[in-house]
Design a protein around this motif. Structure first.
Motif, PDB file in Angstrom:
ATOM      1  N   GLY A  27       0.673  -1.367  -0.013  1.00 59.22           N
ATOM      2  CA  GLY A  27       0.024  -0.076  -0.036  1.00 59.22           C
ATOM      3  C   GLY A  27       0.865   1.279  -0.078  1.00 59.22           C
ATOM      4  O   GLY A  27       0.343   2.328   0.391  1.00 59.22           O
ATOM      5  N   TRP A  28       2.076   1.157  -0.557  1.00 59.77           N
ATOM      6  CA  TRP A  28       2.774   2.375  -0.480  1.00 59.77           C
ATOM      7  C   TRP A  28       3.632   2.581  -1.751  1.00 59.77           C
ATOM      8  O   TRP A  28       3.805   1.429  -2.465  1.00 59.77           O
ATOM      9  N   ILE A  29       4.062   3.840  -2.126  1.00 63.79           N
ATOM     10  CA  ILE A  29       5.145   4.300  -3.182  1.00 63.79           C
ATOM     11  C   ILE A  29       6.037   5.228  -2.709  1.00 63.79           C
ATOM     12  O   ILE A  29       5.777   5.906  -1.763  1.00 63.79           O
ATOM     13  N   SER A  30       7.223   5.384  -3.171  1.00 64.96           N
ATOM     14  CA  SER A  30       8.139   6.370  -2.887  1.00 64.96           C
ATOM     15  C   SER A  30       8.108   7.576  -3.619  1.00 64.96           C
ATOM     16  O   SER A  30       7.452   7.648  -4.796  1.00 64.96           O
ATOM     17  N   LEU A  31       8.423   8.676  -3.140  1.00 66.85           N
ATOM     18  CA  LEU A  31       8.314   9.770  -3.656  1.00 66.85           C
ATOM     19  C   LEU A  31       9.532  10.054  -4.578  1.00 66.85           C
ATOM     20  O   LEU A  31       9.309  10.665  -5.754  1.00 66.85           O
ATOM     21  N   GLU A  32      10.773   9.271  -4.537  1.00 69.86           N
ATOM     22  CA  GLU A  32      11.542   9.199  -5.370  1.00 69.86           C
ATOM     23  C   GLU A  32      11.150   8.623  -6.779  1.00 69.86           C
ATOM     24  O   GLU A  32      11.346   8.960  -8.031  1.00 69.86           O
ATOM     25  N   PHE A  33      10.336   7.507  -6.738  1.00 68.98           N
ATOM     26  CA  PHE A  33       9.558   6.701  -7.795  1.00 68.98           C
ATOM     27  C   PHE A  33       8.602   7.844  -8.572  1.00 68.98           C
ATOM     28  O   PHE A  33       8.852   7.729  -9.745  1.00 68.98           O
ATOM     29  N   LEU A  34       7.756   8.237  -7.890  1.00 71.81           N
ATOM     30  CA  LEU A  34       6.936   9.354  -8.514  1.00 71.81           C
ATOM     31  C   LEU A  34       7.695  10.286  -9.244  1.00 71.81           C
ATOM     32  O   LEU A  34       7.229  10.604 -10.389  1.00 71.81           O
ATOM     33  N   TYR A  35       8.681  10.846  -8.670  1.00 68.02           N
ATOM     34  CA  TYR A  35       9.608  12.005  -9.188  1.00 68.02           C
ATOM     35  C   TYR A  35       9.899  11.732 -10.559  1.00 68.02           C
ATOM     36  O   TYR A  35      10.145  12.404 -11.526  1.00 68.02           O
ATOM     37  N   SER A  36      10.727  10.501 -10.412  1.00 69.61           N
ATOM     38  CA  SER A  36      11.382   9.983 -11.664  1.00 69.61           C
ATOM     39  C   SER A  36      10.478   9.725 -12.837  1.00 69.61           C
ATOM     40  O   SER A  36      10.908  10.062 -13.877  1.00 69.61           O
ATOM     41  N   LEU A  37       9.264   9.367 -12.632  1.00 67.23           N
ATOM     42  CA  LEU A  37       8.442   9.236 -13.744  1.00 67.23           C
ATOM     43  C   LEU A  37       7.574  10.381 -14.066  1.00 67.23           C
ATOM     44  O   LEU A  37       7.126  10.517 -15.266  1.00 67.23           O
ATOM     45  N   PHE A  38       7.274  11.330 -12.960  1.00 71.71           N
ATOM     46  CA  PHE A  38       6.361  12.306 -13.170  1.00 71.71           C
ATOM     47  C   PHE A  38       6.908  13.679 -13.206  1.00 71.71           C
ATOM     48  O   PHE A  38       6.527  14.598 -13.663  1.00 71.71           O
ATOM     49  N   GLY A  39       7.974  13.905 -12.321  1.00 66.57           N
ATOM     50  CA  GLY A  39       8.691  15.105 -12.125  1.00 66.57           C
ATOM     51  C   GLY A  39       9.434  15.784 -13.202  1.00 66.57           C
ATOM     52  O   GLY A  39       9.469  16.850 -13.322  1.00 66.57           O
ATOM     53  N   ASP A  40      10.191  14.841 -13.980  1.00 65.48           N
ATOM     54  CA  ASP A  40      11.009  15.177 -14.884  1.00 65.48           C
ATOM     55  C   ASP A  40      10.277  15.512 -16.343  1.00 65.48           C
ATOM     56  O   ASP A  40       9.541  14.559 -16.520  1.00 65.48           O
ATOM     57  N   GLU A  41      10.620  16.471 -16.774  1.00 62.08           N
ATOM     58  CA  GLU A  41       9.965  17.049 -18.136  1.00 62.08           C
ATOM     59  C   GLU A  41       9.793  15.938 -19.257  1.00 62.08           C
ATOM     60  O   GLU A  41       9.218  15.711 -19.912  1.00 62.08           O
ATOM     61  N   GLU A  42      10.926  15.197 -19.170  1.00 65.54           N
ATOM     62  CA  GLU A  42      11.255  14.001 -19.992  1.00 65.54           C
ATOM     63  C   GLU A  42      10.937  12.695 -19.564  1.00 65.54           C
ATOM     64  O   GLU A  42      11.505  11.795 -19.742  1.00 65.54           O
ATOM     65  N   GLY A  43      10.120  12.621 -18.441  1.00 62.73           N
ATOM     66  CA  GLY A  43       9.819  11.308 -17.951  1.00 62.73           C
ATOM     67  C   GLY A  43       8.961  10.398 -18.711  1.00 62.73           C
ATOM     68  O   GLY A  43       9.444   9.250 -18.812  1.00 62.73           O
ATOM     69  N   HIS A  44       8.078  10.900 -19.393  1.00 65.83           N
ATOM     70  CA  HIS A  44       7.528  10.047 -20.574  1.00 65.83           C
ATOM     71  C   HIS A  44       8.352   9.316 -21.524  1.00 65.83           C
ATOM     72  O   HIS A  44       8.346   8.041 -21.768  1.00 65.83           O
ATOM     73  N   GLN A  45       9.225  10.049 -22.049  1.00 67.64           N
ATOM     74  CA  GLN A  45      10.144   9.878 -23.046  1.00 67.64           C
ATOM     75  C   GLN A  45      11.127   8.918 -22.329  1.00 67.64           C
ATOM     76  O   GLN A  45      11.635   7.770 -23.089  1.00 67.64           O
TER      77      GLN A  45
END
Length: 323
Positions: free
Chosen positions: A124-142
């Motif tokens: 039931g948890w996820i890390s801030l680091e994981f969320l930022y790596s995929l959604f925080g960086d403008e190039e995350g989707h790429q």
């Protein structure tokens, strides 16, 4: 005279630099959207924590009556005060009923592909680091396109929700070890749809954390930053005009240091405990004059208390004792 024993209660002390960096990026073009969902809560990123005040307050918490019992008066955070700090509406809006998603459901709600290797989701948890790596960086989707089940255009819409989940999970509904509750994804989706309020849930978890930590729980899983602001504003007695001039406009959390400009804060847990213990009813600020007067919510239709829906279940709230 023996000194009181203060348990080593843990809580959020410093804001993760990743969250600060992410917020600076959000401010460039999506700040208004974030504030529509979070109100003044984004200002918590700049609050300096005083864990000693929270530890001292725990010594005065009555777990049965859900109030702080001081020398000759009682206090407890009210839904009006919490809503006032946040600048968010709560009356005539529905409380959010939380839902803990399955790992597959959480990833789908975030526009991601199923990933059985993310074992933390089963807990039931996820890390801030994981969320930022995929959604925080403008190039995350790429950079992580294989992780997503959505187009880059849709991914942009998921980015804001991911930030809101990260902020709520880091500062408002924190868990030990920086673990972000996956149920917050559903909470944010409900907020985005409109007609719902986050205020009762925040108050519920503050009250729950006070009781749990008074009984020995190690980690404070409520918003200790908001509780800290609430307490200082009540225990610093000041002229009404200070609140009116410095607090009626703008973000109430940002304006807090201006209202407390001349407050000499105790230092350390023992000093705070002594300060709180010695205050009498005539030495505190009973009313926030920056808070617009409105009819208080004091009880339910059939019960003398109100049932608030928190992130972790229903929490009684009984302001009738002192309002």
């Amino acid at each position: 005279m023996a000194h009181p024993h203060f348990p080593n209660t843990q809580m959020v002390v410093k804001v993760n630099p990743i969250l600060k960096t992410w917020w600076k990026d959000i401010q460039k073009n999506r700040e208004l959207e974030a504030n529509e969902l979070l109100g003044g809560l984004t200002a918590l990123i700049s609050v300096e924590s005083d864990r000693h005040l929270i530890k001292a307050l725990l010594k005065f918490w009555d777990t049965e009556r859900l109030v702080f019992k001081f020398r000759d008066f009682e206090l407890t955070p009210t839904i009006e005060e919490v809503g006032g700090f946040m600048g968010l509406a709560y009356k005539e809006l529905e409380m959010i009923v939380p839902h803990k998603p399955s790992p597959r459901s959480f990833l789908k709600q975030m526009g991601m592909c199923h990933n059985p290797n993310l074992l933390c989701l089963k807990e039931g948890w996820i890390s801030l680091e994981f969320l930022y790596s995929l959604f925080g960086d403008e190039e995350g989707h790429q950079n992580f396109h294989r992780e997503f089940a959505c187009s880059s255009a849709k991914w942009e819409r998921y980015r804001l929700n991911a930030f809101v989940v990260a902020l709520l999970g880091s500062l408002v509904f924190p868990r030990e070890g920086g673990k972000i509750h996956t149920g917050l994804c559903y909470v944010v989706r409900m907020l985005a749809r409109g007609g719902k309020t986050l205020v009762p849930m925040i108050l519920a978890e503050i009250l729950r954390a006070l009781t749990a930590c008074t009984k020995g729980k190690r980690y404070f899983e409520g918003c200790n930053f908001l509780l800290q602001l609430w307490a200082v504003e009540h225990f610093y007695q000041r002229a009404n005009k200070v609140d009116i001039v410095r607090g009626t406009m703008g973000n109430k959390i940002i304006n807090h240091p201006l209202r407390m400009k001349h407050f000499i804060s105790p230092v350390g847990t023992e000093d705070w405990f002594t300060y709180l213990k010695e205050r009498s009813a005539v030495e505190i600020q009973w009313k926030y004059y920056w808070l617009k007067p409105r009819r208080a919510i004091i009880r339910g239709n059939e019960l003398y208390f109100i049932e608030l829906i928190g992130l972790n279940g229903v929490q009684p709230y009984a302001p009738l004792r002192f309002l």
